[in-house]
Design a protein around this motif. Structure first.
Motif, PDB file in Angstrom:
ATOM      1  N   UNK A 114       7.020   9.119  -4.982  1.00  0.00           N
ATOM      2  CA  UNK A 114       6.517   7.805  -4.617  1.00  0.00           C
ATOM      3  C   UNK A 114       7.285   6.716  -5.363  1.00  0.00           C
ATOM      4  N   UNK A 115       7.519   5.623  -4.653  1.00  0.00           N
ATOM      5  CA  UNK A 115       8.173   4.473  -5.260  1.00  0.00           C
ATOM      6  C   UNK A 115       7.362   3.223  -4.941  1.00  0.00           C
ATOM      7  N   UNK A 116       7.274   2.323  -5.904  1.00  0.00           N
ATOM      8  CA  UNK A 116       6.573   1.052  -5.701  1.00  0.00           C
ATOM      9  C   UNK A 116       7.472  -0.084  -6.167  1.00  0.00           C
ATOM     10  N   UNK A 117       7.211  -1.264  -5.622  1.00  0.00           N
ATOM     11  CA  UNK A 117       7.972  -2.448  -5.995  1.00  0.00           C
ATOM     12  C   UNK A 117       7.449  -2.972  -7.325  1.00  0.00           C
ATOM     13  N   UNK A 118       8.348  -3.120  -8.279  1.00  0.00           N
ATOM     14  CA  UNK A 118       7.958  -3.606  -9.608  1.00  0.00           C
ATOM     15  C   UNK A 118       8.457  -5.028  -9.854  1.00  0.00           C
ATOM     16  N   UNK A 119       9.150  -5.598  -8.905  1.00  0.00           N
ATOM     17  CA  UNK A 119       9.689  -6.949  -9.026  1.00  0.00           C
ATOM     18  C   UNK A 119      10.667  -7.197  -7.910  1.00  0.00           C
ATOM     19  N   UNK A 272       1.584  -0.750  -3.217  1.00  0.00           N
ATOM     20  CA  UNK A 272       3.046  -0.787  -3.287  1.00  0.00           C
ATOM     21  C   UNK A 272       3.573  -1.900  -4.197  1.00  0.00           C
ATOM     22  N   UNK A 273       2.694  -2.748  -4.681  1.00  0.00           N
ATOM     23  CA  UNK A 273       3.112  -3.825  -5.575  1.00  0.00           C
ATOM     24  C   UNK A 273       3.755  -5.000  -4.873  1.00  0.00           C
ATOM     25  N   UNK A 274       3.591  -5.097  -3.574  1.00  0.00           N
ATOM     26  CA  UNK A 274       4.275  -6.143  -2.810  1.00  0.00           C
ATOM     27  C   UNK A 274       3.726  -7.534  -3.108  1.00  0.00           C
ATOM     28  N   UNK A 275       2.410  -7.664  -3.056  1.00  0.00           N
ATOM     29  CA  UNK A 275       1.823  -8.978  -3.317  1.00  0.00           C
ATOM     30  C   UNK A 275       2.159  -9.464  -4.721  1.00  0.00           C
ATOM     31  N   UNK A 276       2.144  -8.552  -5.686  1.00  0.00           N
ATOM     32  CA  UNK A 276       2.467  -8.914  -7.066  1.00  0.00           C
ATOM     33  C   UNK A 276       3.919  -9.389  -7.201  1.00  0.00           C
ATOM     34  N   UNK A 277       4.774  -8.906  -6.312  1.00  0.00           N
ATOM     35  CA  UNK A 277       6.185  -9.309  -6.351  1.00  0.00           C
ATOM     36  C   UNK A 277       6.440 -10.591  -5.567  1.00  0.00           C
ATOM     37  N   UNK A 278       5.389 -11.123  -4.945  1.00  0.00           N
ATOM     38  CA  UNK A 278       5.528 -12.364  -4.199  1.00  0.00           C
ATOM     39  C   UNK A 278       5.698 -12.199  -2.705  1.00  0.00           C
ATOM     40  N   UNK A 284      -4.114  -7.394   8.037  1.00  0.00           N
ATOM     41  CA  UNK A 284      -4.352  -5.947   7.971  1.00  0.00           C
ATOM     42  C   UNK A 284      -3.393  -5.280   6.995  1.00  0.00           C
ATOM     43  N   UNK A 285      -2.776  -6.084   6.124  1.00  0.00           N
ATOM     44  CA  UNK A 285      -1.870  -5.553   5.118  1.00  0.00           C
ATOM     45  C   UNK A 285      -0.427  -5.476   5.549  1.00  0.00           C
ATOM     46  N   UNK A 286      -0.101  -5.999   6.714  1.00  0.00           N
ATOM     47  CA  UNK A 286       1.284  -5.942   7.195  1.00  0.00           C
ATOM     48  C   UNK A 286       2.180  -6.872   6.383  1.00  0.00           C
ATOM     49  N   UNK A 287       3.440  -6.480   6.235  1.00  0.00           N
ATOM     50  CA  UNK A 287       4.421  -7.304   5.543  1.00  0.00           C
ATOM     51  C   UNK A 287       4.878  -8.407   6.494  1.00  0.00           C
ATOM     52  N   UNK A 288       4.741  -9.640   6.074  1.00  0.00           N
ATOM     53  CA  UNK A 288       5.153 -10.770   6.896  1.00  0.00           C
ATOM     54  C   UNK A 288       6.666 -10.946   6.765  1.00  0.00           C
ATOM     55  N   UNK A 289       7.357 -10.904   7.903  1.00  0.00           N
ATOM     56  CA  UNK A 289       8.813 -11.030   7.916  1.00  0.00           C
ATOM     57  C   UNK A 289       9.235 -12.012   9.001  1.00  0.00           C
ATOM     58  N   UNK A 290      10.480 -12.479   8.887  1.00  0.00           N
ATOM     59  CA  UNK A 290      11.044 -13.334   9.933  1.00  0.00           C
ATOM     60  C   UNK A 290      11.867 -12.490  10.903  1.00  0.00           C
ATOM     61  N   UNK A 291      12.629 -13.143  11.779  1.00  0.00           N
ATOM     62  CA  UNK A 291      13.410 -12.424  12.788  1.00  0.00           C
ATOM     63  C   UNK A 291      14.460 -11.515  12.173  1.00  0.00           C
TER      64      UNK A 291
END
Length: 454
Positions: A114-119, A272-278, A284-291
């Protein structure tokens, strides 16, 4: 460059992640990928690949029935669940190994943990290592959601576990009315299981064309599947004989050896540490991305089901490829999420591309609707009740083909070719100008001449 251990760290070795990793490595990037489960992701390990193999197995029941009408005399047909289950498991293992071999052959470093985002530039591995990455790609897919939670829900299984049942149940309750629920209901009914589908909506397959929905519903009922619509499960209890009993909001309870809960999937971002990384996450927890599949953090991107855009394997692959080309190959491009063909592997199956009639009308189009329903040639000899339905949604002003919808044998195979024409902007006149291939079911797509009245 010396500040980073790798140029790209990919979290998740499913379809989108592996494609991005291989393409980026091919462009000369130093790439590492981490997967906490089996390499290959949902599609290869517990999704479309094993499911399609199960679909093939289930359809032999119809083939055996058809054979008699064509002069074949067969002995008593018997089905062995363990043989199918184990053969599919071996094939999944083989494919997973090929995915790993492809990654390693491309020069990608593979970590099975397992890997998580730490920054913004850091990934922390379960084993304790921290990796500095110039770019991070999140491709963790989705997971089955028991939504909403109900008392006794732990007595049910998800689509992850359905491939590994120790034995074939006599009765199965499928909770849900989406494509995953209906595909498994169709499979197990043809394998001899008594199947009930319970769905809270008044019809199945929300979001598909209404004529397709209604005809599939009727076909499933004709195949012996009991449909309980407009109903929800209030609780599940375990009886003394090991049978599960589902108590419904209306109507009698349902007893079954297996309760498959297929009420939806959620992006796999928990912990996954995503919110903590900004990184911004959606409702529903989806990652917001652009095109460009970029998040609010310039060094972090995401592709595939974790973004909850179009949750299909080929879309994830295209997104991963576009990201790698754009970021490491000097060839920027984005994925066009319009006119994506899709299939539902029920029996009969569905193939669709473009707008449904309802979506087209809601968008303000004046329409001409062409449709046909017929008995396929094979069924005229076999005597089995089988129908094919085709529908063309045409813009009345431009004559452009807005949508094509097929219900019947090989619908998925047909729609793939049709999608090319539709994506190129084909008109009804283009279809009419095409000479039919006879005898075939697909020829009906180019021989419909009279629009539906009204």
């Amino acid at each position: 460059m010396a500040d980073f251990d790798v140029d790209l760290f990919v979290i998740g070795a499913g379809s989108g992640g592996t494609r991005a990793a291989r393409i980026a490595a091919g462009h000369g990037a130093r790439v590492m990928i981490a997967e906490e489960d089996r390499i290959g992701g949902t599609c290869v390990v517990r999704g479309c690949v094993p499911k399609k193999l199960y679909v093939y197995a289930s359809r032999f029941a119809d083939d055996f029935a058809d054979a008699a009408g064509f002069g074949w005399t067969l002995g008593e047909a018997r089905f062995d669940w363990g043989t199918l289950r184990d053969a599919v498991a071996r094939e999944v293992t083989r494919l997973s190994g090929l995915y790993r071999k492809g990654l390693e052959g491309a020069g990608v470093a593979v970590r099975t943990e397992r890997a998580v985002v730490a920054g913004p530039h850091e990934v922390r591995l379960a084993g304790g290592d921290t990796v500095r990455a110039r770019h991070i790609l999140v491709a963790t897919g989705g997971y089955p959601a028991f939504d909403p939670p109900i008392p006794g829900g732990e007595l049910g299984i998800s689509s992850n576990e359905v491939f590994h049942l120790p034995s074939l149940p006599k009765r199965m309750l499928v909770v849900g009315g989406g494509y995953i629920a209906l595909e498994f209901a169709s499979v197990f009914a043809r394998l001899g299981v008594t199947v009930t589908v319970l769905h809270r909506g008044d019809n199945i397959l929300r979001g598909f064309d209404e004529d397709i929905r209604t005809r599939l519903r009727d076909a499933l009922a004709h195949a012996g599947i009991t449909l309980r619509l407009g109903c929800t499960v209030e609780r599940i209890e375990l009886l003394e004989d090991g049978v599960r009993r589902a108590h419904c909001a209306s109507g009698a309870p349902i007893d079954a050896e297996v309760i498959l809960v297929a009420t939806g999937r959620r992006p796999n971002t928990v912990g996954l540490g995503l919110a903590e990384a900004g990184v911004a996450l959606g409702p529903v927890g989806e990652v917001i991305v652009d095109a460009n599949s970029a998040t609010a953090v310039h060094s972090i991107h995401a592709v595939g089901d974790v973004t909850n855009r179009i949750n299909l394997t080929p879309v994830a692959i295209r997104e991963g490829h576009a990201f790698a080309d754009s970021t490491f190959g000097g060839k920027p491009w984005t994925v066009d999420h319009h006119l994506v063909a899709s299939a539902v592997f029920t029996t009969p199956e569905i193939g669709t591309v473009g707008l449904s009639e309802q979506q087209a009308r809601a968008a303000g189009h004046e329409l001409r609707i062409f449709e046909t329903g017929f008995r396929p040639m094979k069924a005229t000899i076999s005597g089995r009740e089988e129908r094919i339905y085709m529908k063309l949604v045409v813009d009345a002003q431009s004559d452009r083909m807005l949508g094509v919808h097929i219900l019947g044998h090989d619908a998925g195979e047909i729609i793939q070719a049709v999608a090319i024409a539709v994506s190129m902007g084909a008109t009804k006149a283009d279809f009419d100008r095409t000479i039919a291939l006879h005898p075939s079911a697909a020829e009906e797509l180019v021989t419909m001449r009279t629009p539906r009245a009204g």
